[in-house]
Design a protein around this motif. Structure first.
Motif, PDB file in Angstrom:
ATOM      1  N   ASP A  36       0.876  -1.175   0.000  1.00 60.60           N
ATOM      2  CA  ASP A  36       0.000   0.000   0.000  1.00 60.60           C
ATOM      3  C   ASP A  36       0.910   1.220   0.000  1.00 60.60           C
ATOM      4  OD1 ASP A  36      -1.977   1.860   0.229  1.00 60.60           O
ATOM      5  OD2 ASP A  36      -2.401   1.483   2.342  1.00 60.60           O
ATOM      6  N   ALA A  37       1.101   1.815  -1.178  1.00 63.35           N
ATOM      7  CA  ALA A  37       2.036   2.939  -1.345  1.00 63.35           C
ATOM      8  C   ALA A  37       1.253   4.187  -1.702  1.00 63.35           C
ATOM      9  CB  ALA A  37       3.058   2.617  -2.438  1.00 63.35           C
ATOM     10  N   GLU A  38       1.363   5.240  -0.880  1.00 61.30           N
ATOM     11  CA  GLU A  38       0.603   6.455  -1.139  1.00 61.30           C
ATOM     12  C   GLU A  38       1.332   7.675  -0.598  1.00 61.30           C
ATOM     13  OE1 GLU A  38      -2.416   6.778   2.653  1.00 61.30           O
ATOM     14  OE2 GLU A  38      -3.062   5.554   0.945  1.00 61.30           O
ATOM     15  N   PHE A  39       0.928   8.843  -1.111  1.00 59.41           N
ATOM     16  CA  PHE A  39       1.435  10.102  -0.590  1.00 59.41           C
ATOM     17  C   PHE A  39       0.726  10.425   0.725  1.00 59.41           C
ATOM     18  CE2 PHE A  39       2.238  10.555  -5.168  1.00 59.41           C
ATOM     19  CZ  PHE A  39       3.568  10.945  -5.145  1.00 59.41           C
ATOM     20  N   THR A  40       1.442  11.070   1.627  1.00 59.04           N
ATOM     21  CA  THR A  40       0.865  11.418   2.929  1.00 59.04           C
ATOM     22  C   THR A  40       0.869  12.916   3.181  1.00 59.04           C
ATOM     23  OG1 THR A  40       3.026  11.055   3.993  1.00 59.04           O
ATOM     24  CG2 THR A  40       1.477   9.203   3.970  1.00 59.04           C
ATOM     25  N   GLN A  41       1.237  13.703   2.165  1.00 56.69           N
ATOM     26  CA  GLN A  41       1.216  15.157   2.268  1.00 56.69           C
ATOM     27  C   GLN A  41       0.945  15.752   0.896  1.00 56.69           C
ATOM     28  OE1 GLN A  41       4.787  16.845   3.891  1.00 56.69           O
ATOM     29  NE2 GLN A  41       4.176  16.580   6.012  1.00 56.69           N
ATOM     30  N   GLY A  42       0.597  17.039   0.880  1.00 59.77           N
ATOM     31  CA  GLY A  42       0.522  17.791  -0.360  1.00 59.77           C
ATOM     32  C   GLY A  42      -0.735  17.537  -1.161  1.00 59.77           C
ATOM     33  N   GLU A  43      -0.696  17.985  -2.415  1.00 61.80           N
ATOM     34  CA  GLU A  43      -1.888  17.932  -3.265  1.00 61.80           C
ATOM     35  C   GLU A  43      -2.293  16.507  -3.624  1.00 61.80           C
ATOM     36  OE1 GLU A  43       0.478  18.637  -7.526  1.00 61.80           O
ATOM     37  OE2 GLU A  43      -0.834  20.191  -6.709  1.00 61.80           O
ATOM     38  N   ASN A  44      -1.367  15.562  -3.514  1.00 65.28           N
ATOM     39  CA  ASN A  44      -1.690  14.166  -3.811  1.00 65.28           C
ATOM     40  C   ASN A  44      -1.878  13.330  -2.549  1.00 65.28           C
ATOM     41  OD1 ASN A  44      -1.578  14.453  -6.635  1.00 65.28           O
ATOM     42  ND2 ASN A  44       0.649  14.222  -6.626  1.00 65.28           N
ATOM     43  N   ASP A  45      -2.121  13.989  -1.433  1.00 66.68           N
ATOM     44  CA  ASP A  45      -2.306  13.288  -0.159  1.00 66.68           C
ATOM     45  C   ASP A  45      -3.381  12.215  -0.299  1.00 66.68           C
ATOM     46  OD1 ASP A  45      -2.273  12.534   2.484  1.00 66.68           O
ATOM     47  OD2 ASP A  45      -3.396  14.274   3.199  1.00 66.68           O
ATOM     48  N   GLY A  46      -3.006  10.977   0.063  1.00 61.80           N
ATOM     49  CA  GLY A  46      -3.942   9.866  -0.016  1.00 61.80           C
ATOM     50  C   GLY A  46      -3.982   9.183  -1.361  1.00 61.80           C
ATOM     51  N   LYS A  47      -3.305   9.738  -2.379  1.00 58.32           N
ATOM     52  CA  LYS A  47      -3.288   9.126  -3.710  1.00 58.32           C
ATOM     53  C   LYS A  47      -2.217   8.030  -3.766  1.00 58.32           C
ATOM     54  CE  LYS A  47      -6.377  11.944  -5.400  1.00 58.32           C
ATOM     55  NZ  LYS A  47      -6.025  12.966  -6.399  1.00 58.32           N
ATOM     56  N   ALA A  48      -2.492   7.028  -4.595  1.00 62.84           N
ATOM     57  CA  ALA A  48      -1.562   5.908  -4.739  1.00 62.84           C
ATOM     58  C   ALA A  48      -0.353   6.321  -5.570  1.00 62.84           C
ATOM     59  CB  ALA A  48      -2.264   4.720  -5.389  1.00 62.84           C
ATOM     60  N   LEU A  49       0.826   5.834  -5.198  1.00 57.73           N
ATOM     61  CA  LEU A  49       2.013   6.053  -6.012  1.00 57.73           C
ATOM     62  C   LEU A  49       1.863   5.277  -7.317  1.00 57.73           C
ATOM     63  CD1 LEU A  49       3.091   6.902  -3.128  1.00 57.73           C
ATOM     64  CD2 LEU A  49       5.329   6.215  -3.962  1.00 57.73           C
ATOM     65  N   SER A  50       2.257   5.897  -8.410  1.00 55.91           N
ATOM     66  CA  SER A  50       2.053   5.291  -9.722  1.00 55.91           C
ATOM     67  C   SER A  50       2.975   4.095  -9.938  1.00 55.91           C
ATOM     68  CB  SER A  50       2.287   6.331 -10.823  1.00 55.91           C
ATOM     69  OG  SER A  50       3.638   6.775 -10.812  1.00 55.91           O
ATOM     70  N   TRP A  51       2.492   3.177 -10.782  1.00 60.13           N
ATOM     71  CA  TRP A  51       3.215   2.002 -11.260  1.00 60.13           C
ATOM     72  C   TRP A  51       3.517   0.984 -10.153  1.00 60.13           C
ATOM     73  CZ3 TRP A  51       3.022   0.317 -15.884  1.00 60.13           C
ATOM     74  CH2 TRP A  51       3.868  -0.700 -16.332  1.00 60.13           C
ATOM     75  N   VAL A  52       2.876   1.097  -9.014  1.00 62.04           N
ATOM     76  CA  VAL A  52       3.080   0.141  -7.927  1.00 62.04           C
ATOM     77  C   VAL A  52       1.842  -0.750  -7.839  1.00 62.04           C
ATOM     78  CG1 VAL A  52       3.497  -0.184  -5.473  1.00 62.04           C
ATOM     79  CG2 VAL A  52       4.535   1.756  -6.669  1.00 62.04           C
ATOM     80  N   ALA A  53       2.009  -2.030  -8.127  1.00 61.93           N
ATOM     81  CA  ALA A  53       0.910  -2.987  -8.017  1.00 61.93           C
ATOM     82  C   ALA A  53       0.694  -3.326  -6.545  1.00 61.93           C
ATOM     83  CB  ALA A  53       1.209  -4.243  -8.819  1.00 61.93           C
ATOM     84  N   LYS A  54      -0.526  -3.144  -6.076  1.00 59.55           N
ATOM     85  CA  LYS A  54      -0.815  -3.428  -4.669  1.00 59.55           C
ATOM     86  C   LYS A  54      -0.693  -4.915  -4.370  1.00 59.55           C
ATOM     87  CE  LYS A  54      -3.685  -0.883  -2.483  1.00 59.55           C
ATOM     88  NZ  LYS A  54      -4.874  -0.169  -1.954  1.00 59.55           N
ATOM     89  N   HIS A  55      -1.029  -5.770  -5.335  1.00 60.25           N
ATOM     90  CA  HIS A  55      -0.992  -7.215  -5.138  1.00 60.25           C
ATOM     91  C   HIS A  55      -0.085  -7.855  -6.192  1.00 60.25           C
ATOM     92  CE1 HIS A  55      -4.460  -6.844  -2.445  1.00 60.25           C
ATOM     93  NE2 HIS A  55      -5.002  -6.055  -3.366  1.00 60.25           N
ATOM     94  N   SER A  56       0.769  -8.753  -5.766  1.00 60.26           N
ATOM     95  CA  SER A  56       1.586  -9.543  -6.682  1.00 60.26           C
ATOM     96  C   SER A  56       1.902 -10.874  -6.020  1.00 60.26           C
ATOM     97  CB  SER A  56       2.885  -8.808  -7.059  1.00 60.26           C
ATOM     98  OG  SER A  56       3.687  -8.570  -5.910  1.00 60.26           O
ATOM     99  N   GLY A  57       2.246 -11.860  -6.816  1.00 56.68           N
ATOM    100  CA  GLY A  57       2.524 -13.166  -6.228  1.00 56.68           C
ATOM    101  C   GLY A  57       3.013 -14.168  -7.258  1.00 56.68           C
ATOM    102  N   LYS A  58       3.285 -15.350  -6.784  1.00 50.14           N
ATOM    103  CA  LYS A  58       3.829 -16.414  -7.628  1.00 50.14           C
ATOM    104  C   LYS A  58       3.484 -17.763  -7.024  1.00 50.14           C
ATOM    105  CE  LYS A  58       8.292 -18.627  -8.603  1.00 50.14           C
ATOM    106  NZ  LYS A  58       9.749 -18.520  -8.464  1.00 50.14           N
TER     107      LYS A  58
END
Length: 659
Positions: free
Chosen positions: A541-563
């Motif tokens: 769970d990758a997100e900004f915690t300040q500024g205009e993108n506060d609470g938005k997800a960081l781009s290109w990061v898949a929340k779920h992955s596996g093998k």
């Protein structure tokens, strides 16, 4: 956020580490020069700094050994790392980058530290390290440390460290391997090692590959040569090696969404005649002297230079890079009644230069870095130990850029890191650990020269990682669970939506605070002598915690992955292997405002059939068996996003012989 410990704290950690070593040294009773050394069979090389058992390190460490490589049937490091827990791979059809702990494709090359036998493969600029320069036949094993490691590793060890250990000339042997497959791919690899006399040994290796690759106008021709001479006695170890790598590749360019959906294999219309040709040479030498059974002194000296010529975006370009680094260290291993005490201290000094001459950019930068670090792993009892350490680093950029800094400018920065961790082994099967580790990275040379017009120089990116984990290991099964939180300040990112950049568009900036929370799990079980099963799952769970993108997800990061994978020895000398690698949905690279649609999730199914007997080996590997269409890398833009296609179904037949 508390990510910047004072110099006093670092000094105290260094003093505490040294004082601990001296205080406990008296307990070590075996001091004869003839005492046995640490067994390499039971240890890993922690980034060339020291030797340690993976279960005695307060961190999430995974080792891919020769048996794992053979079982997978892969022919290159990219495919080997693609299926590893916690690693997300991006490929823009010109090279791969590896993200650990939730970084975008453009950030991953600067926040994941990649090493070859402890030598940095990362470039002085933002160009991704050329992992293709390491043929798989040279690889003995790969050590993956997930999480921040700023004390031992310094700059760029933010999301994790990948240390590629190559084969050493320890015996007289050799091998030849040839392969061919889809997209007119042909490859040959060979190596030979032997002894000159009782102390001196040699190792020689070479490889050559040519391929049309999946997309049009993406042909490449790659070759490498490596030579190593090593001198080894009971107390001394000295080596010199030289490596040359040549990669000539056509670049197909980015597609629009409509083009990608119509034909993912096509090249962009503007890419006709465009290419990138990299030629690099690395010279490395190292020496270690065992003073007694406890203390050892060593140093590594590395020089590398590269030349990349290209025609990109309609213009010819030339980029020259060179880097000289020197890393002396002292290490100690005390065998105590309550466990081993390990200590390492050293200095890292480097000087690099990058010169850019392209259609739009004329730029030159000289960068100097110097660091000092100390770390101690101290046993409290036979089952409990702690690790403590600190590092201080300085960097100076002497920068020229025709637009921003026509009169040159000198930019000075510094950063520091502290770590504290505990490792608890109540039994041989169980291990628990907790760790807090600072991290930092300095802006690369081309990042410093591509800032908003009103900004002179970027601040260092700093952060702190907290993690806890449990490993359960028996003769037939292993279970790993790791949870972490990574907090960053002044994260260095490229914002494509800006209009105040050097050319009126995007620019590199120190972003608002961000936070990454994650859980990593992996389970492997040997059901019988013939059956091996395993699965892993990663949540970020990758997100900004300040500024205009506060609470938005960081781009290109898949929340779920596996093998999930399965290996079956179905007959003498024969083995079948199948795996499925899942990557969840995510926003396009650069879409930090989460405006666009997410890219779809996908599963890559890979299959291998392996044969090995009396020195002979063969493999039939099918990647992307179901021919899944997916985006290898995608870049968001308000003026039209760019899509780079992932590789479709690929078949490779390999045969080899070792003696």
């Amino acid at each position: 956020m508390g990510t910047k410990p004072t110099k006093i704290a670092l000094l105290l950690s260094a003093v505490f580490s040294v004082a601990t070593v001296n205080a406990i040294a008296a307990e070590s009773t075996d001091t004869s020069p003839g005492s046995s050394a640490i067994s390499m069979d039971e240890t890993i090389v922690v980034i060339g700094r020291n030797l340690a058992n993976p279960l005695n390190i307060a961190a999430n460490v995974n080792v891919i050994d020769a048996a794992d490589i053979q079982m997978s049937g892969v022919t290159n490091l990219t495919d080997l790392l693609r299926g590893q827990s916690g690693i997300q791979v991006s490929d823009n059809n010109s090279g791969s980058v590896f993200s650990m702990r939730g970084f975008s494709a453009s950030q991953a090359a600067n926040n994941t530290l990649i090493l070859v036998d402890g030598r940095r493969l990362n470039n002085i600029d933002i160009a991704a390290p050329s992992i293709e320069s390491i043929p798989l036949n040279l690889v003995e094993r790969v050590e993956i440390l997930s999480g921040s490691a700023g004390v031992l590793y310094g700059d760029q060890a933010v999301g994790g460290v990948i240390n590629i250990i190559t084969k050493a000339p320890t015996e007289t042997s050799g091998g030849l391997q040839v392969s061919g497959g889809s997209f007119d791919t042909y490859e040959a690899k060979g190596d030979i090692s032997g002894s000159i006399n009782d102390e001196w040994r040699y190792f020689l290796a070479a490889s050559y590959k040519e391929s049309d690759n999946y997309r049009d106008n993406n042909d490449n021709e790659t070759g490498s040569i490596l030579g190593r001479v090593q001198y080894q006695t009971a107390n001394e170890d000295f080596y010199v090696e030289v490596n040359y790598f040549d990669n000539d590749r056509k670049t197909p360019g980015a597609l629009t969404l409509a083009q990608y959906e119509a034909d993912p294999r096509q090249a962009a219309a503007f890419s006709e005649g465009e290419y990138s040709h990299e030629m690099s040479t690395a010279l490395r030498s190292g020496y270690q002297y065992q003073l007694n059974n406890i203390w050892a002194l060593g140093a590594d000296l590395t020089y590398s230079d590269s030349l990349t010529t290209s025609v990109l975006f309609g213009g010819a370009g030339r980029i020259e890079r060179e880097l000289l680094s020197f890393s002396p260290k002292a290490s100690a291993n005390y065998h105590l009644d309550r466990g081993d005490l390990n200590f390492v201290a050293g200095i890292d000094v480097s000087k690099g230069e990058a010169d850019f001459d392209t259609l739009y950019i004329q730029r030159n930068n000289e960068q100097q870095q110097s660091s000092a670090y100390v770390q101690a792993s101290v046993p409290i009892s036979p089952t409990l130990s702690y690790v403590v350490g600190g590092r201080y680093s300085e960097v100076t950029d002497d920068l020229y850029d025709q637009l921003l800094y026509p009169n040159r400018i000198e930019i000075d920065n510094d950063a520091h890191a502290f770590e504290l961790g505990f490792n608890y082994r109540p039994s041989s099967e169980n291990r628990f650990y907790v760790r807090a580790n600072d991290n930092f990275r300095f802006a690369k040379v081309d990042e410093q020269a591509f800032t908003p017009l009103t900004v002179q120089g970027l601040d260092p990116q700093t952060g702190r990682s907290y993690e806890a984990g449990w490993d359960y290991t028996t003769a037939t099964q292993t279970l790993k669970i790791n949870a972490y939180q990574l907090e960053l300040e002044d994260e260095i990112v490229y914002e494509g939506g800006r209009t105040d950049g050097p050319y009126g568009g995007g620019a590199n900036v120190n972003a608002d605070q961000s936070r990454r929370l994650g859980v990593s799990t992996a389970y492997d079980v040997q059901l019988s002598n013939d059956w091996l099963l395993g699965a892993s799952y990663d949540y970020i769970d990758a997100e900004f915690t300040q500024g205009e993108n506060d609470g938005k997800a960081l781009s290109w990061v898949a929340k779920h992955s596996g093998k999930a994978y399965m290996s079956y020895d179905f007959a003498d000398h024969w083995q079948a292997f199948v795996e499925g690698v899942y990557t969840g949905e995510r926003y396009m690279e650069g879409d930090n405002s989460n405006i666009g649609d997410k890219l779809d999730h996908y599963v890559l199914t890979n299959l291998a059939l392996n044969y090995a007997h009396a020195g002979w080996n063969g493999s039939l590997r099918v990647d992307n068996l179901l021919d899944e269409d997916y985006v290898g890398t995608g870049y968001y833009s308000a003026f039209g996003s760019g899509y780079y296609s992932g590789t479709g179904r690929s078949i490779r037949l390999t045969a080899g012989y070792r003696f």
